[in-house]
Scaffold this motif. Structure first.
Motif, PDB file in Angstrom:
ATOM      1  N   ILE A  56     -19.401  43.322  -9.426  1.00 55.50           N
ATOM      2  CA  ILE A  56     -20.044  42.841 -10.287  1.00 55.50           C
ATOM      3  C   ILE A  56     -19.585  43.683 -11.551  1.00 55.50           C
ATOM      4  CG2 ILE A  56     -22.287  42.274 -11.265  1.00 55.50           C
ATOM      5  CD1 ILE A  56     -23.573  41.954  -8.289  1.00 55.50           C
ATOM      6  N   SER A  57     -19.328  42.701 -12.684  1.00 53.27           N
ATOM      7  CA  SER A  57     -18.740  43.630 -14.095  1.00 53.27           C
ATOM      8  C   SER A  57     -19.381  42.537 -15.045  1.00 53.27           C
ATOM      9  CB  SER A  57     -17.359  43.487 -13.814  1.00 53.27           C
ATOM     10  OG  SER A  57     -16.741  42.397 -13.527  1.00 53.27           O
ATOM     11  N   GLU A  58     -18.933  43.022 -16.258  1.00 50.54           N
ATOM     12  CA  GLU A  58     -19.290  42.109 -17.564  1.00 50.54           C
ATOM     13  C   GLU A  58     -18.533  40.952 -17.390  1.00 50.54           C
ATOM     14  OE1 GLU A  58     -19.387  42.902 -22.550  1.00 50.54           O
ATOM     15  OE2 GLU A  58     -18.971  44.568 -20.972  1.00 50.54           O
ATOM     16  N   GLY A  59     -19.265  39.821 -18.131  1.00 50.91           N
ATOM     17  CA  GLY A  59     -18.521  38.725 -18.030  1.00 50.91           C
ATOM     18  C   GLY A  59     -17.911  38.445 -19.538  1.00 50.91           C
ATOM     19  N   ALA A  60     -17.109  37.643 -19.629  1.00 44.92           N
ATOM     20  CA  ALA A  60     -16.487  37.260 -20.994  1.00 44.92           C
ATOM     21  C   ALA A  60     -17.352  35.954 -21.630  1.00 44.92           C
ATOM     22  CB  ALA A  60     -14.908  36.701 -20.839  1.00 44.92           C
ATOM     23  N   ASN A  61     -17.824  35.117 -21.019  1.00 44.59           N
ATOM     24  CA  ASN A  61     -18.478  33.802 -21.267  1.00 44.59           C
ATOM     25  C   ASN A  61     -19.716  33.860 -20.471  1.00 44.59           C
ATOM     26  OD1 ASN A  61     -16.373  33.014 -23.096  1.00 44.59           O
ATOM     27  ND2 ASN A  61     -15.244  32.346 -21.486  1.00 44.59           N
ATOM     28  N   SER A  62     -20.176  34.972 -19.853  1.00 45.79           N
ATOM     29  CA  SER A  62     -21.330  34.642 -19.003  1.00 45.79           C
ATOM     30  C   SER A  62     -21.824  36.527 -19.308  1.00 45.79           C
ATOM     31  CB  SER A  62     -21.185  34.451 -17.689  1.00 45.79           C
ATOM     32  OG  SER A  62     -20.321  35.206 -16.882  1.00 45.79           O
ATOM     33  N   ASP A  63     -23.097  36.660 -18.853  1.00 47.61           N
ATOM     34  CA  ASP A  63     -23.427  38.106 -18.874  1.00 47.61           C
ATOM     35  C   ASP A  63     -22.885  39.009 -17.751  1.00 47.61           C
ATOM     36  OD1 ASP A  63     -25.280  37.889 -20.902  1.00 47.61           O
ATOM     37  OD2 ASP A  63     -26.908  36.876 -19.421  1.00 47.61           O
ATOM     38  N   ILE A  64     -22.813  38.301 -16.507  1.00 49.95           N
ATOM     39  CA  ILE A  64     -21.969  39.104 -15.607  1.00 49.95           C
ATOM     40  C   ILE A  64     -20.882  38.148 -14.871  1.00 49.95           C
ATOM     41  CG2 ILE A  64     -23.696  40.857 -15.292  1.00 49.95           C
ATOM     42  CD1 ILE A  64     -24.877  39.322 -12.749  1.00 49.95           C
TER      43      ILE A  64
END
Length: 152
Positions: A56-64
């Motif tokens: 689970i990582s940071e999203g570009a167009n979402s939170d995760i």
């Protein structure tokens, strides 16, 4: 800027909503325990244990981004939006897997990931298209999994 309180309000709005810093408490690598149930219309229903890991990582167009990391093949990645300790998977997200000459395309209809300590309960359901031996079968998929954090 003429109005410092307006600038502060804009900064707070940017850093607390949508994409960006939300969901950091979810970030990490996880082992998985759980099952996936696949029901092919007019064919069969099967339930199998899960055999991969998650990241689970940071999203570009979402939170995760919640990524299934299979032993072999391309990972499936699901964008999710976080509110507190609950992340909601985005409906309509698709993923195609090719395994042993068979193609599985799943489309998420709903899903929730709930964080509790170092564990995440990840449950989702969706539609499935299975293609093998020259035939295509529609169906459904339901996954119920407990993810246990093994690293950040």
């Amino acid at each position: 800027m003429k109005n410092p309180s307006f600038a502060l309000a804009v900064l707070l709005a940017i850093t607390t909503s949508g994409c960006g810093f939300g969901g950091q408490q979810f970030h990490g690598s996880y082992n998985v325990a759980g099952t996936v149930t696949i029901a092919l219309t007019g064919q069969t229903t099967m339930t199998n244990p899960l055999s991969f890991t998650y990241r689970i990582s940071e999203g570009a167009n979402s939170d995760i981004l919640i990524s299934e990391i299979p032993v072999a093949g391309t990972p499936c990645t699901y964008p999710a939006d976080v509110e507190g300790d609950v992340a909601t998977l985005r409906p309509g997200t698709t993923c195609t897997l090719v395994q042993n000459g068979h193609t599985f395309t799943k489309t998420i209809t709903n899903g929730i990931a709930s964080l509790s300590g170092k564990a995440v309960q990840l449950n989702y359901s969706g539609n499935l298209m299975f293609t093998g031996e020259g035939k295509t079968y529609p169906g459904t998929i339901i996954q119920n999994a407990t993810l246990t954090r093994v690293g950040k």
